[in-house]
Design a protein around this motif. Structure first.
Motif, PDB file in Angstrom:
ATOM      1  N   GLU A 106      -8.006   0.607  -1.271  1.00  0.00           N
ATOM      2  CA  GLU A 106      -9.362   1.077  -0.967  1.00  0.00           C
ATOM      3  C   GLU A 106      -9.373   2.264  -0.008  1.00  0.00           C
ATOM      4  N   ARG A 107      -8.549   2.227   1.021  1.00  0.00           N
ATOM      5  CA  ARG A 107      -8.508   3.346   1.981  1.00  0.00           C
ATOM      6  C   ARG A 107      -7.164   4.078   1.905  1.00  0.00           C
ATOM      7  N   ASN A 108      -6.517   3.929   0.786  1.00  0.00           N
ATOM      8  CA  ASN A 108      -5.210   4.548   0.580  1.00  0.00           C
ATOM      9  C   ASN A 108      -5.394   6.034   0.259  1.00  0.00           C
ATOM     10  N   PRO A 109      -4.610   6.919   0.871  1.00  0.00           N
ATOM     11  CA  PRO A 109      -4.727   8.351   0.530  1.00  0.00           C
ATOM     12  C   PRO A 109      -4.310   8.650  -0.902  1.00  0.00           C
ATOM     13  N   SER A 117       0.809  -1.213   0.000  1.00  0.00           N
ATOM     14  CA  SER A 117       0.000   0.000   0.000  1.00  0.00           C
ATOM     15  C   SER A 117       0.845   1.267   0.000  1.00  0.00           C
TER      16      SER A 117
END
Length: 225
Positions: free
Chosen positions: A121-124, A100
């Motif tokens: 999916e929740r990566n900045p 990630s």
């Protein structure tokens, strides 16, 4: 200067008699998507990145999936970040391999087949696009190299777009590698088409065939890059 020009263009938008609301919405969304893309990448200008294209339908049990995962890991080990479409298949494999912290996901809203994979999916560094053309600009503008794994219409579209921009000088020369498994000669058929139809018909020049290299292993792909 350029911000002023954008403001003036915005003020002029919608003043034409026959301009539709759809035109205004397209301009508005395009500007916002491009601005957000620049914001996300601005902190990583000094890090080399490889854009990787490939099928969203490739399954984890497929040897090509494992190649893509290994490719992502080797790139990260060599100090690169990876840029993918952020979806499943080859994209997820590359993001899994790189991790990630070394991944960008450039996802697009589609009615099927394309949602962010678990790695990004929740990566900045996940960006959601409405328009393919904004996404394509970012894929190539931010890349120091491009790797293409087997895929469908989308992958072939991205392959042709990459080659066209490099061929015409709209993008500086970068390494372009076509990666295939030794037992699955995917790109071989396309290259045969290039040689027997495009080159023979004088639709391209022989020098165009050296814009890319075909490789059969992860190590070879990383070495070329």
């Amino acid at each position: 200067k350029y911000v002023s020009e954008m403001i003036i263009a915005s003020l002029k938008a919608g003043q034409e008699d026959d301009e539709s609301v759809a035109d205004i919405k397209l301009m508005n969304t395009t500007l916002k998507e491009m601005r957000f893309t620049s914001k996300i990448f601005s902190s990583y200008r000094n890090v080399r990145k490889v854009t990787v294209f490939g099928s969203a339908r490739t399954q984890p049990g497929d040897p090509v999936y494992q190649m893509a995962k290994c490719f992502g890991k080797k790139l990260a080990d060599n100090g690169y970040m990876v840029i993918t479409g952020g979806g499943s298949g080859i994209m997820q494999a590359v993001n899994e391999g790189a991790g990630s912290e070394h991944s960008f996901g450039m996802n697009i809203r589609l009615p099927f087949e394309q949602k962010p994979n678990p790695v990004v999916e929740r990566n900045p560094r996940l960006i959601m696009y409405k328009y393919f053309f904004n996404r394509k600009v970012a894929f190539l503008k931010e890349a120091d190299a491009v790797a293409l794994f087997p895929g469908g219409f989308g992958t072939l579209d991205e392959a042709m777009e990459t080659l066209t921009l490099v061929q015409t000088g709209k993008r500086n020369l970068i390494p372009i590698v076509l990666v295939e498994h030794p037992e699955c000669p995917y790109w071989s058929h396309l290259i045969k088409l290039f040689e027997e139809e495009l080159l023979a018909g004088n639709y391209i020049s022989s020098s165009d065939l050296v814009l890319f290299e075909r490789v059969w292993s992860v190590d070879a792909a990383v070495e070329k890059i």
